[in-house]
Design a protein around this motif. Structure first.
Motif, short mmCIF file in Angstrom:
data_model
loop_
_atom_site.label_atom_id
_atom_site.label_comp_id
_atom_site.label_asym_id
_atom_site.label_seq_id
_atom_site.Cartn_x
_atom_site.Cartn_y
_atom_site.Cartn_z
N THR A 67 38.21 31.50 46.71
CA THR A 67 38.60 31.44 45.31
C THR A 67 39.75 32.40 45.08
O THR A 67 40.04 33.27 45.90
CB THR A 67 37.43 31.83 44.39
OG1 THR A 67 37.09 33.20 44.63
CG2 THR A 67 36.22 30.95 44.64
N ASP A 68 40.43 32.22 43.93
CA ASP A 68 41.51 33.15 43.59
C ASP A 68 40.99 34.58 43.48
O ASP A 68 41.68 35.53 43.84
CB ASP A 68 42.15 32.72 42.26
CG ASP A 68 43.13 31.58 42.46
OD1 ASP A 68 43.45 31.27 43.62
OD2 ASP A 68 43.57 30.99 41.46
N GLY A 69 39.76 34.73 42.97
CA GLY A 69 39.19 36.06 42.84
C GLY A 69 39.02 36.74 44.19
O GLY A 69 39.23 37.94 44.32
N GLU A 70 38.63 35.98 45.23
CA GLU A 70 38.47 36.56 46.55
C GLU A 70 39.82 36.88 47.19
O GLU A 70 39.94 37.83 47.95
CB GLU A 70 37.68 35.60 47.44
CG GLU A 70 36.22 35.46 47.03
CD GLU A 70 35.46 34.50 47.92
OE1 GLU A 70 36.05 34.04 48.92
OE2 GLU A 70 34.31 34.19 47.61
N SER A 91 35.14 34.08 35.60
CA SER A 91 35.79 33.39 36.72
C SER A 91 36.91 34.22 37.34
O SER A 91 37.33 33.96 38.47
CB SER A 91 36.35 32.04 36.27
OG SER A 91 37.28 32.23 35.20
N SER A 92 37.41 35.23 36.61
CA SER A 92 38.48 36.05 37.16
C SER A 92 37.97 37.02 38.21
O SER A 92 38.75 37.57 38.99
CB SER A 92 39.17 36.84 36.04
OG SER A 92 38.27 37.75 35.42
N ASN A 108 44.07 41.96 56.34
CA ASN A 108 42.73 41.40 56.47
C ASN A 108 42.54 40.17 55.60
O ASN A 108 41.87 39.21 55.98
CB ASN A 108 41.68 42.46 56.11
CG ASN A 108 41.67 43.62 57.09
OD1 ASN A 108 42.09 43.49 58.22
ND2 ASN A 108 41.22 44.78 56.63
N LYS A 109 43.15 40.20 54.41
CA LYS A 109 43.02 39.05 53.50
C LYS A 109 43.71 37.82 54.08
O LYS A 109 43.16 36.71 54.02
CB LYS A 109 43.64 39.42 52.15
CG LYS A 109 43.23 38.51 51.02
CD LYS A 109 41.82 38.80 50.56
CE LYS A 109 41.71 40.16 49.92
NZ LYS A 109 40.35 40.41 49.41
N ILE A 110 44.90 38.00 54.66
CA ILE A 110 45.62 36.87 55.25
C ILE A 110 44.85 36.32 56.44
O ILE A 110 44.71 35.10 56.61
CB ILE A 110 47.04 37.31 55.67
CG1 ILE A 110 47.85 37.72 54.44
CG2 ILE A 110 47.76 36.18 56.41
CD1 ILE A 110 49.18 38.38 54.77
N ALA A 111 44.32 37.22 57.29
CA ALA A 111 43.54 36.78 58.44
C ALA A 111 42.29 36.03 58.01
O ALA A 111 41.89 35.03 58.62
CB ALA A 111 43.18 37.98 59.31
#
Length: 483
Positions: free
Chosen positions: A96-99, A165-166, A338-341
């Motif tokens: 999700t966008d939040g993650e 949801s944010s 880490n987020k991109i991976a």
């Protein structure tokens, strides 16, 4: 008589004076926190690197190249039964966008009363303030407590966190209202919380059945484990017994060994010789549960705000503490990489799922004849996919490892709620302006996400290109079109 009264008065004064002296001696001395602020750079006024452009590009890649295939083949409805089969994330969970935009999450796990809440109080400097987490010798934390940054100090109910949801906690609604009543958020304007979020969990109590909690405790733990960037498993030197619930916890941690840090807390409560024996006993107890070549890092110290006990290895404990802080700081600094991976791993799993569904659909259509019973035909396929080389055919595709393939039983349940007739083949998932869904996700996996990761690693902050911002159209290349 007067002499007796004088003696009594003298004894009373003596006892009261002694009590006051003892009380003065027992006043705990707070430990110096300067090394925490220095290691975590809490007093630096220099602004942190602005990764907003990179996050915007990452979100763009997810929404244009990954999410369409995720939705077309209902990836979020796939459920995996084996905990160890897709390490790092529960199969079937969609991003999700939040993650994508969330801060790194540090998760605290372990038995009850081992010092998890005290450790958080110490790192944030909350001791002796009205906002410190409650601690005690008995089991005190019964909720999942999320400590996060906010403009002012306030408590947020779990129902509100899940409804927003944010935030990245909206998927927790699936665990029911009983769990949401055991979820609480605490917001506060803290420098460290601007860069990281802490999650305190209820302590493991081996003699308590899971049903008594009123919600699926292990499933909730798995949700947080799958999203944690760093996992602190905290132990007390006097509570090294490993029971069924702790064994289940380490089964859930399988595949996340690189994120696990073992904390042997309250180390100054033992003499040095006893501490060495406890250290060996801890490894002896955990060895069957952590079956990896390189064991997780173990930190030995006393992580609480008060000074170390006398005649203990103070210098050793402080070095261990600084080492842990450097570890935490490294995770914070590498948050974007880490987020991109993580998104790339997610894209690989979505791609594999789409290829498998496509193969099931193709096999079903090839097997169907005018006189065939659709239910019997597909039951034969889903009960014995190896007979039709469904999984083996996927291994022949580029960049698919046998270790990335999900459990075959997961697709029996998946097609039980998603009829095979409701899916198109990948060759039909193309449009002239939008291109082919498979080509787009493969491009994201092999080029776009590695390029974004390489740009961050080299110190560049990539911005959106003109084509990414406007959506330059390309003629689709359908590699699955039959000629």
């Amino acid at each position: 008589m007067k002499g007796l009264v004088s003696v009594c008065c003298f004894l009373a004064v003596l006892v009261l004076g002694t009590a006051e002296e003892v009380e003065d001696v027992l006043v705990p001395v707070l430990r110096d926190r300067s090394h925490i602020e220095q290691t975590l750079r809490l007093k630096e006024d220099a602004p942190s690197n602005d990764y907003s452009a990179a996050l915007q590009r990452l979100r763009k890649i997810y929404h244009t190249s990954i999410k369409p295939l995720e939705q077309a083949y209902r990836y979020n409805e796939l459920r995996q039964h084996e905990i160890s089969a897709y390490p790092g994330r529960t199969l079937g969970a969609s991003a999700t966008d939040g993650e994508i935009t969330s801060k790194p999450m540090v998760l605290f796990l372990g038995p009850w009363s081992v010092g998890k809440s005290s450790m958080i109080n110490y790192l944030l400097g909350l001791q002796e303030t009205p906002y410190q987490l409650y601690t005690g010798a008995e089991p005190t934390t019964s909720e999942f407590t999320v400590i996060m940054h906010g403009e002012k100090i306030r408590s947020v109910e779990g129902i509100v966190m899940a409804a927003d949801s944010s935030r990245s906690f909206s998927p927790l609604e699936k665990f029911g209202q009983n769990f949401l009543e055991k979820l609480v958020g605490i917001e506060m304007p803290h420098k460290l919380l601007e860069r990281v979020t802490f999650v305190d969990t209820p302590g493991i109590i081996e003699n308590r059945k899971q049903q008594e909690r009123g919600y699926p405790f292990n499933d909730v733990c798995q949700w947080f484990i799958d999203r944690a960037d760093l996992i602190f498993v905290v132990f007390d030197p006097t509570k090294l017994d490993v029971g069924l619930e702790l064994e289940m916890l380490f089964r859930q941690l399988k595949g996340r060994e690189s994120q696990i840090r073992i904390i042997l807390n309250k180390a100054d409560s033992l003499a040095t010789q006893d501490l060495m024996r406890v250290y060996g006993a801890l490894f002896w107890s955990l060895a069957p549960l952590i079956n990896v070549t390189e064991p997780p890092r173990v930190y030995v110290s006393s992580f609480w705000p008060y000074d170390y006990a006398q005649d203990t290895s103070r210098e050793l404990f402080k070095r261990e503490e600084i080492s842990l802080l450097e570890d935490l700081n490294q995770v914070i600094e590498n948050r974007l990489e880490n987020k991109i991976a993580f998104i790339r791993q997610h894209a690989i799993r979505v791609r594999i799922h789409a290829l498998l569904v496509d193969r099931y659909v193709q096999t079903f259509r090839d097997k169907m004849t005018f006189f065939s019973d659709p239910e019997l035909v597909f039951k034969e396929i889903v009960d014995d996919p190896d007979k039709f080389f469904i999984f083996k055919s996927i291994l022949a595709k580029t960049n698919v490892s046998k270790f990335d393939l999900p459990n075959r039983d997961a697709y029996r349940d998946f097609f039980g709620i998603n009829p095979v007739g409701g899916f198109k083949q990948l060759s039909a998932q193309c449009s002239y302006m939008g291109g082919c869904l498979l080509d787009k996700i493969e491009k994201a996996i092999t080029h776009e996400l590695p390029g974004l990761l390489g740009g961050i690693a080299s110190g560049k902050n990539p911005s959106l290109t003109s084509c990414e911002a406007t959506g330059c159209g390309e003629t689709p290349k359908n590699r699955y079109r039959k000629h």
